[in-house]
Enzyme design. Structure first.
Site, PDB file in Angstrom:
ATOM      1  N   LYS A  87       1.765  -0.544  15.271  1.00  0.00           N
ATOM      2  CA  LYS A  87       3.165  -0.546  15.687  1.00  0.00           C
ATOM      3  C   LYS A  87       3.597  -1.791  16.458  1.00  0.00           C
ATOM      4  O   LYS A  87       4.805  -2.030  16.600  1.00  0.00           O
ATOM      5  CB  LYS A  87       3.452   0.681  16.562  1.00  0.00           C
ATOM      6  CG  LYS A  87       3.379   1.977  15.804  1.00  0.00           C
ATOM      7  CD  LYS A  87       4.535   2.103  14.825  1.00  0.00           C
ATOM      8  CE  LYS A  87       4.236   3.095  13.730  1.00  0.00           C
ATOM      9  NZ  LYS A  87       4.320   2.550  12.397  1.00  0.00           N
TER      10      LYS A  87
ATOM     11  N   PRO B 108      -3.583  -0.669  18.952  1.00  0.00           N
ATOM     12  CA  PRO B 108      -3.346  -1.075  17.564  1.00  0.00           C
ATOM     13  C   PRO B 108      -3.584   0.008  16.523  1.00  0.00           C
ATOM     14  O   PRO B 108      -3.295  -0.212  15.344  1.00  0.00           O
ATOM     15  CB  PRO B 108      -4.339  -2.231  17.378  1.00  0.00           C
ATOM     16  CG  PRO B 108      -5.433  -1.957  18.356  1.00  0.00           C
ATOM     17  CD  PRO B 108      -4.768  -1.330  19.535  1.00  0.00           C
TER      18      PRO B 108
ATOM     19  N   TYR C 170       3.902   6.400  10.465  1.00  0.00           N
ATOM     20  CA  TYR C 170       3.077   5.261  10.092  1.00  0.00           C
ATOM     21  C   TYR C 170       3.864   4.263   9.233  1.00  0.00           C
ATOM     22  O   TYR C 170       3.824   3.053   9.477  1.00  0.00           O
ATOM     23  CB  TYR C 170       1.844   5.749   9.319  1.00  0.00           C
ATOM     24  CG  TYR C 170       0.812   4.656   9.073  1.00  0.00           C
ATOM     25  CD1 TYR C 170      -0.196   4.424  10.010  1.00  0.00           C
ATOM     26  CD2 TYR C 170       0.838   3.879   7.928  1.00  0.00           C
ATOM     27  CE1 TYR C 170      -1.136   3.420   9.808  1.00  0.00           C
ATOM     28  CE2 TYR C 170      -0.093   2.881   7.716  1.00  0.00           C
ATOM     29  CZ  TYR C 170      -1.082   2.659   8.656  1.00  0.00           C
ATOM     30  OH  TYR C 170      -2.002   1.669   8.458  1.00  0.00           O
TER      31      TYR C 170
ATOM     32  N   HIS D  39       0.834  -1.202   0.000  1.00  0.00           N
ATOM     33  CA  HIS D  39       0.000   0.000   0.000  1.00  0.00           C
ATOM     34  C   HIS D  39       0.867   1.250   0.000  1.00  0.00           C
ATOM     35  O   HIS D  39       1.780   1.378   0.817  1.00  0.00           O
ATOM     36  CB  HIS D  39      -0.910   0.020   1.232  1.00  0.00           C
ATOM     37  CG  HIS D  39      -2.020  -0.979   1.172  1.00  0.00           C
ATOM     38  ND1 HIS D  39      -3.055  -0.995   2.081  1.00  0.00           N
ATOM     39  CD2 HIS D  39      -2.259  -1.990   0.316  1.00  0.00           C
ATOM     40  CE1 HIS D  39      -3.892  -1.983   1.782  1.00  0.00           C
ATOM     41  NE2 HIS D  39      -3.419  -2.597   0.722  1.00  0.00           N
TER      42      HIS D  39
ATOM     43  N   TYR E 149      -9.272   4.804   7.833  1.00  0.00           N
ATOM     44  CA  TYR E 149      -9.419   5.147   9.243  1.00  0.00           C
ATOM     45  C   TYR E 149     -10.529   6.189   9.342  1.00  0.00           C
ATOM     46  O   TYR E 149     -10.388   7.301   8.823  1.00  0.00           O
ATOM     47  CB  TYR E 149      -8.117   5.721   9.792  1.00  0.00           C
ATOM     48  CG  TYR E 149      -7.006   4.705   9.937  1.00  0.00           C
ATOM     49  CD1 TYR E 149      -6.696   4.163  11.186  1.00  0.00           C
ATOM     50  CD2 TYR E 149      -6.262   4.280   8.840  1.00  0.00           C
ATOM     51  CE1 TYR E 149      -5.681   3.233  11.336  1.00  0.00           C
ATOM     52  CE2 TYR E 149      -5.241   3.345   8.976  1.00  0.00           C
ATOM     53  CZ  TYR E 149      -4.959   2.831  10.224  1.00  0.00           C
ATOM     54  OH  TYR E 149      -3.947   1.906  10.368  1.00  0.00           O
TER      55      TYR E 149
END
Length: 397
Positions: free
Chosen positions: A303, A299, A391, A76, A205
């Site tokens: 990480k 979560p 991220y 991604h 998200y």
């Protein structure tokens, strides 16, 4: 009946951290033994994270565990943020100089590493229950364990705890020699697996007044979905239709009525509590902690698995340096080196969690602050780059 043996390194726990560490040590010529309380079938089906940072992908490739990941993993370049009934795509690759994330389930990483270990690696004992770790302040710590009905002792130069927060290794460190920092969040995640193609090519998200939602995937045919729910939620109180209705409501966009998640059968449901925890230091004598034995993150920032990989990468390099040079310099710096990354990841995960979730007693003022922060990320390349760099994963030390 009892038995005894010696290894340079004794590893407790055959999750990704323990298995990867064993693989890295084996490639450096360091002998070790891995003890896993559960059987192989259980180890290979433990559902955990599935978002791999660029550094994690690179380490798995370098140790020979990347072939199936490269073939089946989903790469991604970005993620999508939804808030205030709007959508904004964050281009990770463009913001980080080409760093990406890969969706590849932890279960598959474990299968790959177990296969390598059993084919050409150091001993891996399933059904080996660690009972105690002793003599940590000597140069020969011991692991007492039960395997196939017999009691055994493994004498080591170093014991590495990859057995989680509640594992035997962390509890072997005296309370006076460690300090644990913790935070518990006032909500949990209801996670489900759905046999339906993902509704988006990248992770979504979603922030909403109804609570957080995450749209992820395991494969091109299987979706992994999460809903923020109150602590103590019983999955049985969430029938399939209620889950799909809530996912649809939380991800709704103005002007895009057709952008709804495709529905399908749900094959698994579980509630995941949200908490943060860091134990310092990550070393006591010849006991060293790695992964969840040393730290836990919510979560939201993806990480947990990646921190575990970073820990054992640093640790394997330090043990190899000791093995080849006799110097303990890198090993002595292990805890401080890892904790710099751990606290950065804890902060990032905290910000992601508190920005995207709706607390039970949240005021309209706090909600407007969240929207302001998300607007800033959407409008500012600098703010977006900060999120993207964390991220996609900071470079491994």
């Amino acid at each position: 009946m009892t038995g005894s043996r010696h290894a340079t390194v004794g590893i407790i726990g055959a999750g990704p951290a323990g298995l990867l560490l064993a693989r890295l040590l084996h490639r450096s010529g360091i002998d070790c033994v891995v003890l896993e309380h559960r059987d192989r079938a259980y180890a290979e089906r433990r559902q955990r994270a599935g978002i791999l940072e660029q550094g994690t992908v690179d380490v798995l490739r370098a140790c020979g565990a990347g072939e199936r990941m490269d073939r089946e993993g989903l790469v991604h370049d970005g993620i999508e943020l939804r808030f205030d009934r709007r959508a904004h795509r964050l281009d990770l690759a463009a913001l980080t100089g080409g760093r990406r994330v890969t969706v590849y389930a932890q279960t598959e990483i474990v299968k790959d590493l177990i296969a390598l270990q059993l084919r050409s690696g150091p001993p891996l004992l399933f059904g080996a229950q660690a009972l105690a770790v002793t003599d940590a302040d000597t140069d020969r710590p011991r692991i007492r364990y039960l395997h196939k009905g017999r009691h055994h002792t493994l004498t080591c130069d170093y014991v590495i705890g990859c057995d989680g927060f509640h594992g035997i290794t962390r509890s072997a460190v005296p309370e006076h020699a460690r300090r644990t920092y913790e935070r518990r969040y006032p909500y949990s995640w209801l996670g489900v697996l759905a046999h339906v193609p993902p509704s988006s090519d990248e992770l979504v998200y979603a922030h909403s007044a109804r609570g957080f939602a995450l749209f992820s995937m395991r494969t091109p045919a299987v979706s992994r979905l999460y809903l923020q729910v109150p602590n103590g939620t019983d999955p049985a109180d969430w029938p399939d239709d209620r889950i799909w209705d809530e996912l649809e409501a939380r991800a709704a966009l103005d002007g895009a009525p057709d952008r709804k998640p495709a529905r399908g059968p749900l094959t698994a449901k579980a509630v995941l509590p949200m908490r943060s925890s860091v134990t310092e230091p990550m070393r006591y004598g010849r006991i060293l902690l790695a992964g969840d034995a040393a730290h836990i993150v919510p979560p939201t920032g993806a990480k947990g698995l990646n921190l575990a990989v970073a820990d054992v990468t640093v640790l394997a390099r330090a043990l190899a340096h000791l093995h080849h040079t006799g110097s303990t310099a890198l090993l002595d710096a292990y805890s401080a080196t890892c904790l710099r990354r751990v606290w950065r990841a804890e902060h990032f995960s905290y910000v992601m969690t508190t920005t995207l979730h709706t607390a039970p007693d949240q005021s309209p003022f706090e909600t407007r602050l969240q929207i302001s922060q998300l607007d800033r990320i959407a409008a500012s390349r600098h703010a977006a780059a900060e999120l993207a760099e964390n991220y996609a994963g900071l470079p491994l030390e």
